[in-house]
Design a protein around this motif. Structure first.
Motif, PDB file in Angstrom:
ATOM      1  N   LEU A  23       0.831  -1.209   0.000  1.00  5.85           N
ATOM      2  CA  LEU A  23       0.000   0.000   0.000  1.00  5.85           C
ATOM      3  C   LEU A  23       0.866   1.259   0.000  1.00  5.85           C
ATOM      4  N   THR A  24       1.943   1.231   0.758  1.00  5.68           N
ATOM      5  CA  THR A  24       2.861   2.376   0.791  1.00  5.68           C
ATOM      6  C   THR A  24       3.501   2.586  -0.571  1.00  5.68           C
ATOM      7  N   LEU A  25       3.949   1.510  -1.195  1.00  2.40           N
ATOM      8  CA  LEU A  25       4.548   1.618  -2.527  1.00  2.40           C
ATOM      9  C   LEU A  25       3.533   2.135  -3.537  1.00  2.40           C
ATOM     10  N   GLN A  26       2.298   1.654  -3.459  1.00 10.31           N
ATOM     11  CA  GLN A  26       1.267   2.099  -4.390  1.00 10.31           C
ATOM     12  C   GLN A  26       0.958   3.581  -4.197  1.00 10.31           C
ATOM     13  N   THR A  27       0.954   4.042  -2.957  1.00  5.69           N
ATOM     14  CA  THR A  27       0.731   5.470  -2.696  1.00  5.69           C
ATOM     15  C   THR A  27       1.825   6.308  -3.333  1.00  5.69           C
ATOM     16  N   LEU A  28       3.078   5.879  -3.202  1.00  7.15           N
ATOM     17  CA  LEU A  28       4.187   6.618  -3.819  1.00  7.15           C
ATOM     18  C   LEU A  28       4.068   6.627  -5.337  1.00  7.15           C
ATOM     19  N   VAL A  29       3.642   5.507  -5.923  1.00  3.98           N
ATOM     20  CA  VAL A  29       3.438   5.448  -7.379  1.00  3.98           C
ATOM     21  C   VAL A  29       2.295   6.381  -7.777  1.00  3.98           C
ATOM     22  N   ASP A  30       1.195   6.364  -7.022  1.00  3.90           N
ATOM     23  CA  ASP A  30       0.051   7.227  -7.325  1.00  3.90           C
ATOM     24  C   ASP A  30       0.418   8.702  -7.252  1.00  3.90           C
ATOM     25  N   LEU A  31       1.305   9.065  -6.330  1.00  6.98           N
ATOM     26  CA  LEU A  31       1.752  10.454  -6.202  1.00  6.98           C
ATOM     27  C   LEU A  31       2.780  10.829  -7.269  1.00  6.98           C
ATOM     28  N   GLY A  32       3.323   9.843  -7.967  1.00  5.66           N
ATOM     29  CA  GLY A  32       4.351  10.105  -8.979  1.00  5.66           C
ATOM     30  C   GLY A  32       5.753  10.178  -8.401  1.00  5.66           C
ATOM     31  N   LEU A  33       5.924   9.747  -7.155  1.00 12.27           N
ATOM     32  CA  LEU A  33       7.234   9.791  -6.507  1.00 12.27           C
ATOM     33  C   LEU A  33       8.043   8.522  -6.748  1.00 12.27           C
ATOM     34  N   ALA A  34       7.382   7.476  -7.208  1.00  8.86           N
ATOM     35  CA  ALA A  34       8.030   6.209  -7.541  1.00  8.86           C
ATOM     36  C   ALA A  34       7.378   5.663  -8.805  1.00  8.86           C
ATOM     37  N   GLU A  35       8.086   4.765  -9.467  1.00  5.67           N
ATOM     38  CA  GLU A  35       7.547   4.121 -10.659  1.00  5.67           C
ATOM     39  C   GLU A  35       7.884   2.643 -10.616  1.00  5.67           C
ATOM     40  N   THR A  36       7.155   1.867 -11.387  1.00  5.78           N
ATOM     41  CA  THR A  36       7.389   0.427 -11.440  1.00  5.78           C
ATOM     42  C   THR A  36       7.995   0.047 -12.783  1.00  5.78           C
ATOM     43  N   GLY A  37       8.695  -1.073 -12.788  1.00  4.03           N
ATOM     44  CA  GLY A  37       9.293  -1.570 -14.017  1.00  4.03           C
ATOM     45  C   GLY A  37      10.056  -2.850 -13.750  1.00  4.03           C
ATOM     46  N   PRO A  38      10.637  -3.431 -14.788  1.00  4.29           N
ATOM     47  CA  PRO A  38      11.367  -4.693 -14.631  1.00  4.29           C
ATOM     48  C   PRO A  38      12.778  -4.477 -14.085  1.00  4.29           C
ATOM     49  N   SER A  39      13.163  -5.294 -13.128  1.00  2.00           N
ATOM     50  CA  SER A  39      14.509  -5.251 -12.582  1.00  2.00           C
ATOM     51  C   SER A  39      15.479  -5.880 -13.579  1.00  2.00           C
ATOM     52  N   LYS A  40      16.625  -5.268 -13.743  1.00  2.75           N
ATOM     53  CA  LYS A  40      17.637  -5.811 -14.659  1.00  2.75           C
ATOM     54  C   LYS A  40      18.427  -6.942 -13.999  1.00  2.75           C
ATOM     55  N   ARG A  41      18.623  -6.864 -12.692  1.00  2.00           N
ATOM     56  CA  ARG A  41      19.432  -7.838 -11.982  1.00  2.00           C
ATOM     57  C   ARG A  41      18.675  -9.092 -11.591  1.00  2.00           C
ATOM     58  N   TYR A  42      17.368  -9.002 -11.497  1.00  2.00           N
ATOM     59  CA  TYR A  42      16.591 -10.120 -10.973  1.00  2.00           C
ATOM     60  C   TYR A  42      15.614 -10.663 -12.008  1.00  2.00           C
ATOM     61  N   TYR A  43      16.125 -10.960 -13.179  1.00  4.52           N
ATOM     62  CA  TYR A  43      15.377 -11.660 -14.223  1.00  4.52           C
ATOM     63  C   TYR A  43      14.047 -10.986 -14.553  1.00  4.52           C
ATOM     64  N   ASP A  44      14.085  -9.686 -14.689  1.00  8.39           N
ATOM     65  CA  ASP A  44      12.916  -8.896 -15.093  1.00  8.39           C
ATOM     66  C   ASP A  44      11.752  -8.983 -14.112  1.00  8.39           C
ATOM     67  N   GLU A  45      12.044  -9.302 -12.847  1.00  3.69           N
ATOM     68  CA  GLU A  45      10.996  -9.282 -11.826  1.00  3.69           C
ATOM     69  C   GLU A  45      10.556  -7.828 -11.620  1.00  3.69           C
ATOM     70  N   ARG A  46       9.268  -7.617 -11.362  1.00  6.44           N
ATOM     71  CA  ARG A  46       8.726  -6.270 -11.199  1.00  6.44           C
ATOM     72  C   ARG A  46       9.311  -5.621  -9.948  1.00  6.44           C
ATOM     73  N   GLY A  47       9.683  -4.352 -10.080  1.00  8.00           N
ATOM     74  CA  GLY A  47      10.249  -3.614  -8.960  1.00  8.00           C
ATOM     75  C   GLY A  47       9.826  -2.157  -8.986  1.00  8.00           C
ATOM     76  N   TRP A  48      10.400  -1.367  -8.078  1.00 10.61           N
ATOM     77  CA  TRP A  48      10.076   0.042  -7.933  1.00 10.61           C
ATOM     78  C   TRP A  48      11.357   0.844  -7.872  1.00 10.61           C
ATOM     79  N   ARG A  49      11.297   2.098  -8.335  1.00  7.06           N
ATOM     80  CA  ARG A  49      12.420   3.020  -8.174  1.00  7.06           C
ATOM     81  C   ARG A  49      11.886   4.438  -8.014  1.00  7.06           C
TER      82      ARG A  49
END
Length: 96
Positions: free
Chosen positions: A35-61
Motif C-alpha cells: 500500500l505504501t509503494l502504491q501510494t508513492l506510485v500514485d503520487l508520482g514519486l516512484a515508478e514500477t518496471g522490470p529489474s535488470k538484476r533479478y530476471y525482469d521481476e517487477r520492482g520500484w524506483r
C-alpha cells in the motif's frame, strides 16, 4: 492540496533512493508494504518496471519528483555540484 508523507512513506522513499539505476524488487524492500509503494506510485514519486538484476521481476524506483520531494532538486541537479544536499524537513507532494 499537498500530501505530507507519512513516516512509512518517507522510509520507503529513502529505501528506494539507495539504488538510482535499477528497480528494487520486493525482497530488497523489507519492511515496506504494498500500500505504501502504491501510494508513492500514485503520487508520482516512484515508478514500477522490470529489474535488470533479478530476471525482469517487477520492482520500484524513485522518480525525479521523488528526489524533488526529498531534496528540492532532482538527482541530476544534485550531482551537478555545489554544496552538500540535505533532505528537506517536510516532505510533501506537490511541494508546499
Amino acid at each position: 492540496m499537498s500530501h505530507v508523507l507519512t513516516p512509512r512513506e518517507r522510509r520507503a522513499l529513502e529505501k528506494l533512493s539507495e539504488d538510482q539505476r535499477d528497480f528494487l524488487i520486493k525482497g530488497q524492500l523489507v519492511g515496506v508494504g504494498a500500500l505504501t509503494l502504491q501510494t508513492l506510485v500514485d503520487l508520482g514519486l516512484a515508478e514500477t518496471g522490470p529489474s535488470k538484476r533479478y530476471y525482469d521481476e517487477r520492482g520500484w524506483r524513485i522518480t525525479d519528483d521523488g528526489w524533488r520531494c526529498m531534496y528540492g532538486k532532482t538527482l541530476k541537479g544534485m550531482m551537478a555540484g555545489g554544496a552538500p544536499h540535505m533532505p528537506l524537513k517536510l516532505w510533501s507532494w506537490p511541494p508546499s
